[in-house]
Motif scaffolding. Sequence first.
Motif, short mmCIF file in Angstrom:
data_model
loop_
_atom_site.label_atom_id
_atom_site.label_comp_id
_atom_site.label_asym_id
_atom_site.label_seq_id
_atom_site.Cartn_x
_atom_site.Cartn_y
_atom_site.Cartn_z
N ASN A 141 -8.65 -4.03 4.92
CA ASN A 141 -8.99 -4.34 3.54
C ASN A 141 -9.30 -5.82 3.35
OD1 ASN A 141 -8.79 -1.70 2.73
ND2 ASN A 141 -6.70 -1.88 1.93
N TYR A 149 -5.93 -5.18 -2.07
CA TYR A 149 -5.30 -4.02 -1.45
C TYR A 149 -4.83 -4.34 -0.02
CZ TYR A 149 -7.65 -1.71 -5.37
OH TYR A 149 -8.07 -1.35 -6.62
N TYR A 211 -16.75 0.13 -9.20
CA TYR A 211 -16.44 1.06 -8.10
C TYR A 211 -16.91 2.47 -8.44
CZ TYR A 211 -13.89 3.85 -4.69
OH TYR A 211 -13.57 4.76 -3.70
N TRP A 212 -16.66 2.90 -9.70
CA TRP A 212 -17.06 4.25 -10.09
C TRP A 212 -18.50 4.28 -10.64
CZ3 TRP A 212 -11.64 3.51 -10.01
CH2 TRP A 212 -10.92 4.47 -9.30
N VAL A 330 -6.96 11.56 -12.02
CA VAL A 330 -6.29 10.38 -12.56
C VAL A 330 -6.28 9.36 -11.42
CG1 VAL A 330 -4.13 9.41 -13.42
CG2 VAL A 330 -4.83 11.69 -14.13
N ALA A 331 -6.92 8.23 -11.66
CA ALA A 331 -7.03 7.22 -10.61
C ALA A 331 -6.41 5.92 -11.09
CB ALA A 331 -8.49 6.99 -10.26
N GLY A 332 -6.11 5.05 -10.14
CA GLY A 332 -5.63 3.73 -10.50
C GLY A 332 -6.49 2.68 -9.83
N SER A 333 -6.51 1.50 -10.41
CA SER A 333 -7.26 0.39 -9.83
C SER A 333 -6.53 -0.89 -10.16
CB SER A 333 -8.68 0.40 -10.41
OG SER A 333 -9.43 -0.67 -9.89
N GLY A 334 -6.42 -1.78 -9.18
CA GLY A 334 -5.68 -3.02 -9.39
C GLY A 334 -6.54 -4.24 -9.12
N ASN B 278 -0.56 5.03 4.79
CA ASN B 278 -1.94 4.54 4.54
C ASN B 278 -2.96 5.10 5.52
OD1 ASN B 278 -1.26 2.57 2.44
ND2 ASN B 278 -0.22 1.46 4.08
N THR B 302 -6.51 3.36 1.33
CA THR B 302 -7.16 2.79 0.15
C THR B 302 -8.32 3.71 -0.24
OG1 THR B 302 -6.63 0.61 1.02
CG2 THR B 302 -8.29 0.71 -0.73
N ASN B 303 -8.46 3.95 -1.53
CA ASN B 303 -9.51 4.83 -2.08
C ASN B 303 -9.28 6.31 -1.76
OD1 ASN B 303 -10.85 2.51 -2.98
ND2 ASN B 303 -12.01 2.35 -1.09
N LEU B 323 -0.83 4.50 -7.67
CA LEU B 323 -2.28 4.65 -7.83
C LEU B 323 -2.99 3.31 -7.72
CD1 LEU B 323 -2.35 7.05 -10.93
CD2 LEU B 323 -2.67 7.68 -8.54
N LEU B 324 -2.42 2.30 -8.43
CA LEU B 324 -3.06 0.97 -8.52
C LEU B 324 -3.15 0.28 -7.17
CD1 LEU B 324 -2.63 1.35 -11.58
CD2 LEU B 324 -1.73 -0.95 -11.69
N GLY B 326 -4.07 0.36 -4.16
CA GLY B 326 -4.88 1.07 -3.16
C GLY B 326 -5.95 1.94 -3.79
N ARG B 327 -6.16 1.79 -5.09
CA ARG B 327 -7.21 2.51 -5.82
C ARG B 327 -7.20 3.99 -5.44
NH1 ARG B 327 -12.39 -0.96 -5.89
NH2 ARG B 327 -12.53 -0.31 -3.72
N LYS B 328 -6.04 4.62 -5.59
CA LYS B 328 -5.89 6.01 -5.20
C LYS B 328 -6.06 6.95 -6.40
CE LYS B 328 -3.10 4.43 -1.38
NZ LYS B 328 -1.80 4.32 -0.69
N SER B 329 -6.33 8.20 -6.10
CA SER B 329 -6.54 9.20 -7.15
C SER B 329 -5.69 10.43 -6.93
CB SER B 329 -8.00 9.67 -7.17
OG SER B 329 -8.89 8.63 -7.42
#
Lengths: 388, 388
Positions: A141, A149, A211-212, A330-334, B278, B302-303, B323-324, B326-329
């Motif tokens: 990463n 990340y 990203y999306w 449901v996604a997350g992003s940091g 991961n 990630t992702n 979720l945050l 590592g931008r996971k869903s």
Amino acid sequence: MNCVINTLKSAIKEALSGITFDYRDCAYSISYVIDVKQTLKHMVQTKGYAAQDAQTDLAPWNYEVREVGPHDVLIDILFCGVCHSDLHQIRNDWFPGIFPMVPGHEIVGRVAKVGAHVKKFKVGDLTGVGVMVDSCRECDNCKSGLEQYCLVSPVSTYNAMGKDGVPTYGGYSKNIVVHEDFVLHVSEKLSTAAVAPLLCAGITTYSPLRYWKVGKGHKLAVVGLGGLGHMAVKFGVAFGAEVTILSTSASKRKDAEALGAHHFVVTSDEAQIAGVKNSFDFIIDTVSAKHDLTLYLSLLKTNGTHICVGAPSEPYEVPAFSLLAGRKSVAGSGAGGLPETQEMLDFCAEHNIVSDIELIDIKYVHAAFERMVKGDVRYRFVIDMATL
Amino acid sequence: MNCVINTLKSAIKEALSGITFDYRDCAYSISYVIDVKQTLKHMVQTKGYAAQDAQTDLAPWNYEVREVGPHDVLIDILFCGVCHSDLHQIRNDWFPGIFPMVPGHEIVGRVAKVGAHVKKFKVGDLTGVGVMVDSCRECDNCKSGLEQYCLVSPVSTYNAMGKDGVPTYGGYSKNIVVHEDFVLHVSEKLSTAAVAPLLCAGITTYSPLRYWKVGKGHKLAVVGLGGLGHMAVKFGVAFGAEVTILSTSASKRKDAEALGAHHFVVTSDEAQIAGVKNSFDFIIDTVSAKHDLTLYLSLLKTNGTHICVGAPSEPYEVPAFSLLAGRKSVAGSGAGGLPETQEMLDFCAEHNIVSDIELIDIKYVHAAFERMVKGDVRYRFVIDMATL
């Protein structure tokens, strides 16, 4: 500083108390003492607003930051944004913090000194520092510019332990020393104070929208019209999406229009909600307090994505059927990586995008926290560091 | 039947008790009586295993299904798979059901009769019916072959109200009448009984793997090695992914290898788990009971995407940071549309893929439910309808 000394003391104690005393250990300890003394001699004196523990308020505190190393930049901080995470962290909401803690990770300032090998910056440059000041730099990463990340762990701008074993201190302060790789260029074209929140609120909303690939032809809803939410609206509009603000109260309708949102829906109004069922391609959820996602998921189109960028301390509750019936996510992003954060700052300079801010004296910061928690800020408090 | 009669009685009662008696109402009622009588005359007598309410076990029940309409197909059911959702529904776990309830939506049988305008099927054809027997056919999703996500609501194969106001009855029975559009072609090449579970367990895992384009170069983990899980392994392997089974116990290691999985990880073994942190691009989660997603999210790259296809009655708890960082869903996926279900059946015929089944007498079905709940089935019970 205290931490360095403690590390040193432990090293010496360990060397001396060893059952098999080895002169190499002793020699190592002595050379370490010399190194540390060299370092101490060149520490930069500074001051900030620090929490001494999780129960006390922020108050002035004098401390040292490291002298600029060959790749470091010393920044005179001009402005620092007030992020909800600052309050979460000084209160140990997420995890036990490192105290004294100087919060702040939306930093804008001018370069006061550069190390011998610094290439990107010169004294006087306007710069920004966001949520990280280092990372492992070796994982996949980090190598891909996704330092946020980092698989080892990014080093947060404050409330983290640097690789040198010294805690990091943030932007509610006069100075910060950062490796040039983690410093961003800030355009002189924009209002300097209003740029500060871009370093966290800005990139945290910019990154997932990029990203999306949110843009023309997409319907985007924004939940939570605060620091992050108002930036999500601005970016969503700039990227060409049709933007709806989902609000718990009607009071922000006029502001929403001023921000460029195309629609405004009061979530407690059943008729308004019925009109937007199964309608959004994306929802960006900036709320940092516990909340139920069931309603929001019902507003997503088939294959829609609910993107969480707030960080409530308690888990989201997500009913299986809300996801299954429509292949929803449901996604997350940091935050964002360094290349993308620079891209975002450049995009903002080009499109004249900044945060809507309320500039405050640092002595007002606890009053600002209280108003922030109530959502009574349009839309980000920024501390004028001249008041420190 | 009862429902039709009740509707009729209400219509007549309403017409007769009207304050302004209108001969047109009366005429309408009379013509309705004639219609219903015509229909009654042509009902098909059949029998099944039904729950009379949510507290009682399944038991033999005689009932009628509609006579084949111009576009309908009457199917003599040969086999029906036992899905966890059958048990959830006869016990009202998800919502109050329609009783008497004949469960079953993994149906394979032969065409016994076709309507005058049926084009796709002829008497004797081997066919399948899955989780739906109708949908609105007019919304964007229905028009795109995503009938499973019909925006009005797909009509479930059982425990639903058909457009004619008559409840639907499922495959734990001798016969079913279905509009030809919702009937699938089944190849004669495969074991007929082992095809049945493809109609739900098969398509429910095939569809998300196709949608997220899981294949060569991807690491896929499968959680829950039951009816759905073992199909996810088979499809994942067939699509070229590197497949790992995440299991709570070591007892299924040999079976996992036999199914073609490349790796097997016992989730209670910390060392094994540390080795797969991961690491997965996708996790497909087939578990139908409440469980915590935190561990699984930490195993995603990630992702990465955690795809839920089970349907626990209680919400998933999803910590924001999982979720945050590592931008996971967390995504959900439900069954599949008609074109994709046919594609899956054809793919299975071409690649010789069926379910691993245990063929049972219908009288054994409650014992089978008990074993299914304990995970004691390799990997799907299928009822031989000759035993009814």
